[in-house]
Each structure stands twice: as structure tokens, then as C-alpha cells.
Scaffold this active site. Structure first.
Site, PDB file in Angstrom:
ATOM      1  N   PRO A  41       0.827  -1.209   0.000  1.00  0.00           N
ATOM      2  CA  PRO A  41       0.000   0.000   0.000  1.00  0.00           C
ATOM      3  C   PRO A  41       0.860   1.257   0.000  1.00  0.00           C
ATOM      4  O   PRO A  41       1.916   1.301   0.621  1.00  0.00           O
ATOM      5  CB  PRO A  41      -0.789  -0.122   1.301  1.00  0.00           C
ATOM      6  CG  PRO A  41      -0.869  -1.581   1.535  1.00  0.00           C
ATOM      7  CD  PRO A  41       0.441  -2.129   1.049  1.00  0.00           C
ATOM      8  N   CYS A  42       0.387   2.250  -0.726  1.00  0.00           N
ATOM      9  CA  CYS A  42       1.251   3.378  -1.021  1.00  0.00           C
ATOM     10  C   CYS A  42       0.532   4.706  -0.924  1.00  0.00           C
ATOM     11  O   CYS A  42       0.937   5.674  -1.537  1.00  0.00           O
ATOM     12  CB  CYS A  42       1.829   3.191  -2.416  1.00  0.00           C
ATOM     13  SG  CYS A  42       0.607   2.609  -3.611  1.00  0.00           S
ATOM     14  N   GLN A  43      -0.563   4.744  -0.142  1.00  0.00           N
ATOM     15  CA  GLN A  43      -1.366   5.959  -0.091  1.00  0.00           C
ATOM     16  C   GLN A  43      -0.546   7.187   0.321  1.00  0.00           C
ATOM     17  O   GLN A  43      -0.786   8.289  -0.138  1.00  0.00           O
ATOM     18  CB  GLN A  43      -2.535   5.783   0.889  1.00  0.00           C
ATOM     19  CG  GLN A  43      -3.619   4.883   0.356  1.00  0.00           C
ATOM     20  CD  GLN A  43      -3.361   3.396   0.613  1.00  0.00           C
ATOM     21  OE1 GLN A  43      -2.257   2.978   0.917  1.00  0.00           O
ATOM     22  NE2 GLN A  43      -4.398   2.603   0.464  1.00  0.00           N
TER      23      GLN A  43
END
Length: 182
Positions: free
Chosen positions: A83-85
Site C-alpha cells: 500500500p502506497c497511499q
């Protein structure tokens, strides 16, 4: 068994299995997909019959649990898109977002299983100046594990995917060869 001669891999943060579909169409065999979204894992299981979809948070899944699934099979590749939000060019873009450090779990599993290849996918915002520390951390962690690592932005629509989806792709190998981007 024809699967014995194929290169085996594990897909971390697998979602519904899009990256796995690409690797399988290239002749790889997926043994395991891990994700913390139960609906995504159901879809992954439906589309990847030879693989086990494991539902759970990566921090809670031990290397021993992974080894119980893959048994004594050699893992040639580990792929995934943590995840790279917090790196995104849209949204909050918060470099301190806890989810940014899930890539350390990816590194842990790579360290423990020592595949020949790693492929990591992330948002293009990871290459912005404010994320340089994270970018260099990722490269350094893989380099310390013996991987020759390269990074490039690729756009999915150049490879037959019907959407303009640009992603940062890391490719690494322990074989001492150049990484070739398609």
C-alpha cells in the site's frame, strides 16, 4: 507435473491478482497470494487455481506460515505492491503514513526466502523529491540483501491494459545480470 518445471513465485499484497495474472501468462506458477482484503482474496482464489490465497495482515503472517504453504519448493520470485497511499500524487500524500512502512514486511519476506528476483510496484509519487529518503531506503535494503535493483516508471496501456495507469516498478535480481524492463 508441468508445474514442477515452472518458476514459482509469491505475490504479496496481491489484491485480486492482477500482477499474478501477468506472471502466470509469462509461464510462472503462483504458489501463494497474501492480502488483507477478504473480497480480493476470494477473487484471487477464484482466478489462480494452483495458488493459495492467504487472508491476513502481512505483519501477522510469519515466514514459517509461508513455508508451511510452499513446503520445500524454491521461490524464484517475490512480487507485490505494498500500500502506497502516503506516496500518492493524489490524496493526502503523507510521507509519515504508517502504510508506507509495509514495504519493510515485503523486505522481511524477501530476506527470509531469498528469491532470485523481486518485482515491486508502487505509485509514481514515490519518485517525487520529497520521497527520496524512502526511495533510497528501498534500494539500499534490497542492495544489502544482494540484489541488483533498478527502478523505472512504466505505463500499463503500453502493455495491452485498457487504462492509462503509470506505476513505479522496481526489478531486482541476485543473479548478477542486468534488469531488463519491457
Amino acid at each position: 507435473n508441468s508445474n514442477e518445471s515452472k518458476l514459482s513465485y509469491i505475490d504479496l499484497f496481491c489484491g485480486a491478482g492482477g500482477m499474478s495474472t501477468g506472471f502466470e501468462s509469462s509461464g510462472f506458477t503462483c504458489l501463494l497470494g497474501i492480502d488483507n482484503n477478504k473480497h480480493a482474496i476470494k477473487t484471487f482464489d477464484h482466478n489462480h487455481n494452483d495458488a493459495l490465497g492467504l487472508y491476513g495482515g502481512i505483519r501477522e503472517i510469519s515466514t514459517e506460515a509461508i513455508k508451511r504453504v510452499i513446503k520445500d519448493r524454491k521461490i524464484s520470485l517475490i512480487c507485490g505492491g505494498p500500500p502506497c497511499q502516503g506516496f500518492s500524487t493524489v490524496g493526502t500524500n503523507n510521507p509519515k503514513d504508517k502504510r508506507n512502512h509495509l514495504f519493510l514486511e515485503f523486505v522481511r519476506i524477501v530476506r527470509d526466502l531469498s528469491p532470485d528476483f523481486v518485482v515491486l510496484e508502487n505509485v509514481t509519487g514515490l519518485l517525487s523529491n520529497k520521497n527520496n529518503d524512502t526511495l533510497f531506503s528501498i534500494i539500499n535494503l534490497f542492495t544489502e540483501l544482494g540484489y541488483n535493483i533498478d527502478v523505472k516508471v512504466l505505463s500499463a496501456h503500453y502493455y495491452g491494459v485498457p487504462e492509462k495507469r503509470r506505476r513505479t516498478i522496481f526489478i531486482g535480481n541476485k543473479l548478477g545480470v542486468d534488469n531488463e524492463f519491457p
